[in-house]
Design a protein around this motif. Structure first.
Motif, PDB file in Angstrom:
ATOM      1  N   PRO A  96       0.797  -1.238   0.000  1.00  0.00           N
ATOM      2  CA  PRO A  96       0.000   0.000   0.000  1.00  0.00           C
ATOM      3  C   PRO A  96       0.823   1.277   0.000  1.00  0.00           C
ATOM      4  O   PRO A  96       0.413   2.276  -0.599  1.00  0.00           O
ATOM      5  CB  PRO A  96      -0.847  -0.129   1.269  1.00  0.00           C
ATOM      6  CG  PRO A  96      -0.241  -1.246   2.062  1.00  0.00           C
ATOM      7  CD  PRO A  96       0.419  -2.147   1.091  1.00  0.00           C
ATOM      8  N   SER A  97       1.982   1.267   0.634  1.00  0.00           N
ATOM      9  CA  SER A  97       2.793   2.488   0.706  1.00  0.00           C
ATOM     10  C   SER A  97       3.386   2.889  -0.641  1.00  0.00           C
ATOM     11  O   SER A  97       3.883   4.005  -0.797  1.00  0.00           O
ATOM     12  CB  SER A  97       3.926   2.311   1.723  1.00  0.00           C
ATOM     13  OG  SER A  97       4.815   1.271   1.313  1.00  0.00           O
ATOM     14  N   LYS A  98       3.327   1.993  -1.628  1.00  0.00           N
ATOM     15  CA  LYS A  98       3.957   2.257  -2.930  1.00  0.00           C
ATOM     16  C   LYS A  98       2.960   2.281  -4.086  1.00  0.00           C
ATOM     17  O   LYS A  98       3.385   2.358  -5.241  1.00  0.00           O
ATOM     18  CB  LYS A  98       5.024   1.189  -3.213  1.00  0.00           C
ATOM     19  CG  LYS A  98       6.166   1.145  -2.210  1.00  0.00           C
ATOM     20  CD  LYS A  98       6.996   2.406  -2.263  1.00  0.00           C
ATOM     21  CE  LYS A  98       8.203   2.303  -1.333  1.00  0.00           C
ATOM     22  NZ  LYS A  98       9.027   3.536  -1.365  1.00  0.00           N
ATOM     23  N   VAL A  99       1.666   2.220  -3.804  1.00  0.00           N
ATOM     24  CA  VAL A  99       0.691   2.092  -4.890  1.00  0.00           C
ATOM     25  C   VAL A  99       0.743   3.298  -5.828  1.00  0.00           C
ATOM     26  O   VAL A  99       0.799   3.154  -7.050  1.00  0.00           O
ATOM     27  CB  VAL A  99      -0.730   1.892  -4.320  1.00  0.00           C
ATOM     28  CG1 VAL A  99      -1.768   1.977  -5.436  1.00  0.00           C
ATOM     29  CG2 VAL A  99      -0.829   0.545  -3.613  1.00  0.00           C
ATOM     30  N   ALA A 100       0.706   4.506  -5.277  1.00  0.00           N
ATOM     31  CA  ALA A 100       0.724   5.709  -6.119  1.00  0.00           C
ATOM     32  C   ALA A 100       2.027   5.799  -6.903  1.00  0.00           C
ATOM     33  O   ALA A 100       2.032   6.109  -8.105  1.00  0.00           O
ATOM     34  CB  ALA A 100       0.523   6.951  -5.259  1.00  0.00           C
ATOM     35  N   ALA A 101       3.145   5.529  -6.234  1.00  0.00           N
ATOM     36  CA  ALA A 101       4.446   5.590  -6.912  1.00  0.00           C
ATOM     37  C   ALA A 101       4.554   4.513  -7.986  1.00  0.00           C
ATOM     38  O   ALA A 101       5.164   4.735  -9.041  1.00  0.00           O
ATOM     39  CB  ALA A 101       5.574   5.435  -5.895  1.00  0.00           C
ATOM     40  N   ALA A 102       3.959   3.336  -7.729  1.00  0.00           N
ATOM     41  CA  ALA A 102       4.014   2.250  -8.711  1.00  0.00           C
ATOM     42  C   ALA A 102       3.240   2.610  -9.972  1.00  0.00           C
ATOM     43  O   ALA A 102       3.647   2.259 -11.087  1.00  0.00           O
ATOM     44  CB  ALA A 102       3.446   0.969  -8.100  1.00  0.00           C
ATOM     45  N   ARG A 103       2.136   3.324  -9.827  1.00  0.00           N
ATOM     46  CA  ARG A 103       1.369   3.732 -10.993  1.00  0.00           C
ATOM     47  C   ARG A 103       2.220   4.639 -11.893  1.00  0.00           C
ATOM     48  O   ARG A 103       2.254   4.466 -13.116  1.00  0.00           O
ATOM     49  CB  ARG A 103       0.095   4.445 -10.546  1.00  0.00           C
ATOM     50  CG  ARG A 103      -0.946   4.600 -11.646  1.00  0.00           C
ATOM     51  CD  ARG A 103      -2.171   5.336 -11.120  1.00  0.00           C
ATOM     52  NE  ARG A 103      -2.793   4.636 -10.015  1.00  0.00           N
ATOM     53  CZ  ARG A 103      -3.669   3.652 -10.153  1.00  0.00           C
ATOM     54  NH1 ARG A 103      -4.011   3.255 -11.373  1.00  0.00           N
ATOM     55  NH2 ARG A 103      -4.190   3.061  -9.103  1.00  0.00           N
ATOM     56  N   LEU A 126       1.295  10.567 -16.511  1.00  0.00           N
ATOM     57  CA  LEU A 126       2.151  10.175 -15.384  1.00  0.00           C
ATOM     58  C   LEU A 126       3.585   9.899 -15.819  1.00  0.00           C
ATOM     59  O   LEU A 126       4.484   9.827 -14.980  1.00  0.00           O
ATOM     60  CB  LEU A 126       1.575   8.933 -14.688  1.00  0.00           C
ATOM     61  CG  LEU A 126       0.282   9.143 -13.895  1.00  0.00           C
ATOM     62  CD1 LEU A 126      -0.178   7.827 -13.279  1.00  0.00           C
ATOM     63  CD2 LEU A 126       0.463  10.195 -12.816  1.00  0.00           C
ATOM     64  N   ASP A 127       3.801   9.711 -17.118  1.00  0.00           N
ATOM     65  CA  ASP A 127       5.164   9.505 -17.619  1.00  0.00           C
ATOM     66  C   ASP A 127       5.833  10.868 -17.761  1.00  0.00           C
ATOM     67  O   ASP A 127       5.613  11.590 -18.737  1.00  0.00           O
ATOM     68  CB  ASP A 127       5.137   8.777 -18.961  1.00  0.00           C
ATOM     69  CG  ASP A 127       6.538   8.582 -19.542  1.00  0.00           C
ATOM     70  OD1 ASP A 127       7.525   8.718 -18.775  1.00  0.00           O
ATOM     71  OD2 ASP A 127       6.646   8.320 -20.752  1.00  0.00           O
ATOM     72  N   ASP A 128       6.648  11.211 -16.781  1.00  0.00           N
ATOM     73  CA  ASP A 128       7.338  12.499 -16.792  1.00  0.00           C
ATOM     74  C   ASP A 128       8.701  12.437 -17.473  1.00  0.00           C
ATOM     75  O   ASP A 128       9.464  13.408 -17.451  1.00  0.00           O
ATOM     76  CB  ASP A 128       7.506  13.028 -15.369  1.00  0.00           C
ATOM     77  CG  ASP A 128       8.199  12.015 -14.445  1.00  0.00           C
ATOM     78  OD1 ASP A 128       8.699  10.980 -14.949  1.00  0.00           O
ATOM     79  OD2 ASP A 128       8.223  12.242 -13.225  1.00  0.00           O
TER      80      ASP A 128
END
Length: 389
Positions: free
Chosen positions: A98-105, A186-188
């Protein structure tokens, strides 16, 4: 990790580490050793568009490498937390805490962008929380296949992987596909950390006559099918296609440019090519000498590669590669042709003289390295095409 960050971690963060160990392939058929995935973890899937065409154009090694990029990127993102992952030849399945869900996206968006920019392959990718996935009439149970200490793969039951894969490919639930979609925005352009991902070993040549790649799918006892296939393969068959007899290293390795592009992270491709060539030359010398240097024992490393290979099972699908005699391969074909209609099975088989291996090396001196194997000449991609037909 700071103490304040640790205080906000979900109690489920160590879920995968706490699972019962599956030390042998046959253990993966014991459903009592699987556990329901926590609702706050997320499931990600990737898939290469027209992998069949890419393989036909001679890009099989690139297809395998790009398929492993999602695993490498998310694994490095989540380190040191261990996560379940599964390699499928032209795609992957990965779970993140859960702590990495946003970063994983965001990381998957970057992997998708890098696949297109550096390797000219289009990658589908999707991610949803397990809680969301369960709203679509499926579940997600996870097993931890660990052939050697510290080297874990994920195996999955419950239908969740299949349902999400179908949705991401546009042939399943459209609402789930919308929820799993990863925006291009999201691809920066930031490079993905693909450290450890490589393909330095030469093509694996069959020591028994043929590399048999198989995909079997159906709501039946897949353990019985697997055991019978191994029995028919005979005592000479190598359950794993990697053996000390098939491991060969050459310099320069055929995939060195894949590694250079993956690792440059925005730097000079020429400089990274030179660095990869220097590193692979040194590794080649060390392996050829066969004597320990520091904490690295090349003989032990070779032996570990044989055991640290993946085993692919999810939902009602079983995938594997074995090295066996041609006569045994014919017997296996006959067995499946007879058994499949009676059991409601679908299957695909591909035969070749070789197999390919892609590696994810964390710390070779500490025996932390895993290896993904696909049959040569198309492998899983060709077997999947046969299954669909």
């Amino acid at each position: 990790m700071s103490s304040s960050a640790a205080e906000h971690l979900s109690p489920s963060e160590g879920f995968f580490d706490a699972l019962p160990l599956l030390e042998h392939e046959r253990d993966a058929f014991d459903v009592t050793r699987f556990r329901p995935a926590p609702d706050d973890w997320a499931l990600a899937v990737t898939d290469i568009v027209d992998s069949t065409g890419a393989v036909a154009r001679g890009r099989h090694k690139t297809v395998n490498f790009v398929a492993a990029m999602g695993i490498a990127g998310l694994r490095n993102l989540c380190a040191p937390t261990r996560i379940p992952f599964l390699f499928g030849g032209d795609g992957a399945v990965v779970m993140v805490p859960p702590s990495k869900v946003a970063a994983a996206r965001a990381e998957l968006a970057r992997v998708r962008g890098q696949s297109r920019r550096d390797f000219d392959l289009v990658l589908r990718a999707g991610l949803v929380t397990v809680e969301t996935l369960r709203r679509f009439d499926c579940d997600l149970l996870v097993g931890r296949f660990e052939p050697t200490p510290g080297n874990s793969f994920g195996v999955f039951l419950g239908g969740g992987v299949r349902v999400l894969e179908d949705a991401v490919r546009g042939r399943g639930n459209a609402e789930l596909g919308r929820l799993a979609a990863i925006p291009e925005s999201l691809d920066d352009g930031e490079p993905v950390n693909l450290e450890g991902l490589s393909c330095r070993w030469d093509t694996l040549h069959s020591s028994q006559e043929t590399m048999l790649t198989m995909i079997v799918r159906g709501n039946t006892d897949l353990r019985e099918i697997y055991c019978e296939v191994l029995r028919l393969a005979g005592p000479e068959a190598e359950i794993r296609p990697v053996s000390l007899n098939t491991l060969r290293a050459r310099w320069p390795p055929t995939g060195f440019m894949l590694e250079a592009r993956a690792r440059r992270r925005g730097g000079s491709l020429l400089a990274w090519t030179a660095r990869v060539l220097a590193e692979t030359l040194l590794a080649r010398v060390v392996l050829a000498c066969g004597k320990p240097i520091g904490g690295f024992d090349p003989q032990r490393y070779r032996s570990e590669i044989v055991t640290n290979t993946d085993f692919c099972m999810h939902d009602e699908t079983l995938c594997f590669v074995i090295d066996c005699p041609l006569a045994a391969a014919d017997a296996i074909k006959m067995y499946l042709a007879d058994t499949a209609p009676k059991r409601g099975l679908r299957y695909g088989i591909h035969l070749s003289e070789t197999a390919l291996m892609t590696c994810l090396v964390t710390a070779p001196a500490d025996s932390l390295h895993v290896h993904f194997v696909d049959g040569g000449g198309g492998g899983y991609t060709s077997a999947s095409k046969s299954l669909k037909a």
